[in-house]
Write a protein that holds these residues in place. Structure first.
Motif, PDB file in Angstrom:
ATOM      1  N   VAL A  91      51.990 -10.784  42.617  1.00  0.00           N
ATOM      2  CA  VAL A  91      51.864 -12.103  41.981  1.00  0.00           C
ATOM      3  C   VAL A  91      50.669 -12.567  41.571  1.00  0.00           C
ATOM      4  N   VAL A  92      49.597 -12.308  42.196  1.00  0.00           N
ATOM      5  CA  VAL A  92      48.298 -12.738  42.009  1.00  0.00           C
ATOM      6  C   VAL A  92      47.530 -11.971  40.796  1.00  0.00           C
ATOM      7  N   TYR A  93      47.937 -10.572  40.923  1.00  0.00           N
ATOM      8  CA  TYR A  93      47.476  -9.841  40.070  1.00  0.00           C
ATOM      9  C   TYR A  93      47.935 -10.025  38.417  1.00  0.00           C
ATOM     10  N   ALA A  94      49.285 -10.507  38.519  1.00  0.00           N
ATOM     11  CA  ALA A  94      50.014 -10.568  37.301  1.00  0.00           C
ATOM     12  C   ALA A  94      49.323 -12.144  36.700  1.00  0.00           C
ATOM     13  N   TYR A  95      49.046 -13.006  37.790  1.00  0.00           N
ATOM     14  CA  TYR A  95      48.545 -14.317  37.385  1.00  0.00           C
ATOM     15  C   TYR A  95      47.221 -13.928  36.756  1.00  0.00           C
ATOM     16  N   MET A  96      46.294 -13.093  37.173  1.00  0.00           N
ATOM     17  CA  MET A  96      45.122 -12.753  36.845  1.00  0.00           C
ATOM     18  C   MET A  96      44.861 -12.193  35.284  1.00  0.00           C
ATOM     19  N   GLN A  97      45.894 -11.423  35.022  1.00  0.00           N
ATOM     20  CA  GLN A  97      46.219 -10.890  33.948  1.00  0.00           C
ATOM     21  C   GLN A  97      46.579 -11.875  32.896  1.00  0.00           C
ATOM     22  N   ALA A  98      47.517 -12.873  33.137  1.00  0.00           N
ATOM     23  CA  ALA A  98      48.033 -13.848  32.483  1.00  0.00           C
ATOM     24  C   ALA A  98      46.888 -14.829  31.918  1.00  0.00           C
ATOM     25  N   VAL A  99      46.029 -15.275  32.776  1.00  0.00           N
ATOM     26  CA  VAL A  99      45.107 -16.328  32.592  1.00  0.00           C
ATOM     27  C   VAL A  99      43.659 -15.415  32.154  1.00  0.00           C
ATOM     28  N   GLY A 100      43.616 -14.258  31.931  1.00  0.00           N
ATOM     29  CA  GLY A 100      42.504 -13.651  31.600  1.00  0.00           C
ATOM     30  C   GLY A 100      41.373 -13.593  32.437  1.00  0.00           C
ATOM     31  N   MET A 101      41.495 -13.443  33.890  1.00  0.00           N
ATOM     32  CA  MET A 101      40.746 -12.917  34.784  1.00  0.00           C
ATOM     33  C   MET A 101      40.246 -11.721  34.714  1.00  0.00           C
ATOM     34  N   VAL A 102      41.333 -10.970  34.298  1.00  0.00           N
ATOM     35  CA  VAL A 102      41.148  -9.409  34.026  1.00  0.00           C
ATOM     36  C   VAL A 102      41.531  -9.288  32.597  1.00  0.00           C
ATOM     37  N   GLU A 162      48.343 -15.432  23.965  1.00  0.00           N
ATOM     38  CA  GLU A 162      48.143 -16.199  25.137  1.00  0.00           C
ATOM     39  C   GLU A 162      47.645 -14.887  26.381  1.00  0.00           C
ATOM     40  N   TRP A 163      48.316 -14.030  26.648  1.00  0.00           N
ATOM     41  CA  TRP A 163      48.245 -13.001  27.642  1.00  0.00           C
ATOM     42  C   TRP A 163      46.805 -12.384  27.519  1.00  0.00           C
ATOM     43  N   GLY A 164      45.948 -12.684  28.893  1.00  0.00           N
ATOM     44  CA  GLY A 164      44.782 -12.165  28.646  1.00  0.00           C
ATOM     45  C   GLY A 164      43.350 -13.134  28.030  1.00  0.00           C
ATOM     46  N   THR A 165      44.137 -14.239  27.453  1.00  0.00           N
ATOM     47  CA  THR A 165      43.077 -14.860  27.017  1.00  0.00           C
ATOM     48  C   THR A 165      42.614 -15.897  28.308  1.00  0.00           C
ATOM     49  N   PRO A 166      41.392 -15.885  28.527  1.00  0.00           N
ATOM     50  CA  PRO A 166      40.534 -16.776  29.402  1.00  0.00           C
ATOM     51  C   PRO A 166      41.192 -18.310  29.494  1.00  0.00           C
ATOM     52  N   VAL A 167      41.688 -18.658  30.668  1.00  0.00           N
ATOM     53  CA  VAL A 167      41.912 -20.036  30.603  1.00  0.00           C
ATOM     54  C   VAL A 167      41.319 -20.586  32.003  1.00  0.00           C
ATOM     55  N   TYR A 168      40.495 -21.779  31.378  1.00  0.00           N
ATOM     56  CA  TYR A 168      39.756 -22.523  32.490  1.00  0.00           C
ATOM     57  C   TYR A 168      40.182 -23.778  32.719  1.00  0.00           C
ATOM     58  N   ASP A 169      41.171 -24.352  31.996  1.00  0.00           N
ATOM     59  CA  ASP A 169      41.653 -25.899  32.401  1.00  0.00           C
ATOM     60  C   ASP A 169      42.618 -25.746  33.422  1.00  0.00           C
ATOM     61  N   ASP A 170      42.457 -26.479  34.278  1.00  0.00           N
ATOM     62  CA  ASP A 170      43.510 -26.686  35.443  1.00  0.00           C
ATOM     63  C   ASP A 170      44.890 -26.893  35.063  1.00  0.00           C
ATOM     64  N   GLU A 171      45.167 -27.720  34.216  1.00  0.00           N
ATOM     65  CA  GLU A 171      46.571 -27.981  33.892  1.00  0.00           C
ATOM     66  C   GLU A 171      47.198 -26.700  33.429  1.00  0.00           C
TER      67      GLU A 171
END
Length: 185
Positions: free
Chosen positions: A162-173, A21-30
């Motif tokens: 928190v936002v940077y951790a979020y960006m990492q988790a959802v693959g924005m970075v 999961e971590w770092g894999t780009p996520v594009y769905d709102d759910e």
């Protein structure tokens, strides 16, 4: 043996999260909302604490259905405060309800939360080339910018860390270290 990022412990749950999961780009709102909830509850705690309680959060928060969460009554809020399976922080529980409402406002404005959040990186993950723990930042100018925007819109528990951790988790970075098997070759 697979080489993983420095932060992965021997926990099988942690390894699975990192590997799948971590770092894999996520594009769905759910899923983007699920990670938003989990990251805001993680503030001040370890991520493994959240991972260990993730299924409890899923049950308590109606499978992270932001439409339902946005309509939670005072009695539902009170029942969440009594749920030992989640983090029973009054402000964080209240923020989940507030953030669900605001999440839907962003959907109305942008068509989806995904369009809004991924717009900050032109819909493509930022590929970093960090070699060691000391290289990986806790915040960036971009996480500062997103945090300010979310706070201006009324979101809670969305500081830059928190936002940077979020960006990492959802693959924005992509912050997998260059020695990690998940780092793109």
């Amino acid at each position: 043996m697979k080489q993983r990022c420095f932060w992965v412990t021997d926990s099988e749950l942690y390894k699975k999260y990192h590997d799948c999961e971590w770092g894999t780009p996520v594009y769905d709102d759910e899923t983007l909302f699920e990670f938003l909830i989990l990251e805001t509850f993680q503030a001040g705690l370890s991520w493994i604490t959240i991972l260990n309680k993730r299924e409890n959060f899923r049950k308590a928060f109606d499978n992270f259905d932001y439409k339902k969460i946005a309509t939670y009554s005072e009695s539902k809020y009170e029942s969440l405060l009594l749920d030992a399976g989640i983090i029973r922080n009054k402000l964080k529980i209240r923020s989940a309800i507030t953030n669900a409402k605001l999440f839907m406002e962003i959907q109305k404005e942008f068509g989806s939360f995904s369009k809004f959040i991924w717009g900050y990186v032109n819909e493509k993950p930022i590929l970093n080339k960090f070699k060691k723990r000391a290289d990986v930042p806790a915040t960036t100018d971009l996480s500062d910018k997103i945090s300010k925007d979310l706070k201006k819109r009324g979101f809670k528990f969305v500081g830059s860390t928190v936002v940077y951790a979020y960006m990492q988790a959802v693959g924005m970075v992509n912050d997998h270290t260059t020695d990690c098997f998940r780092y793109p070759k």
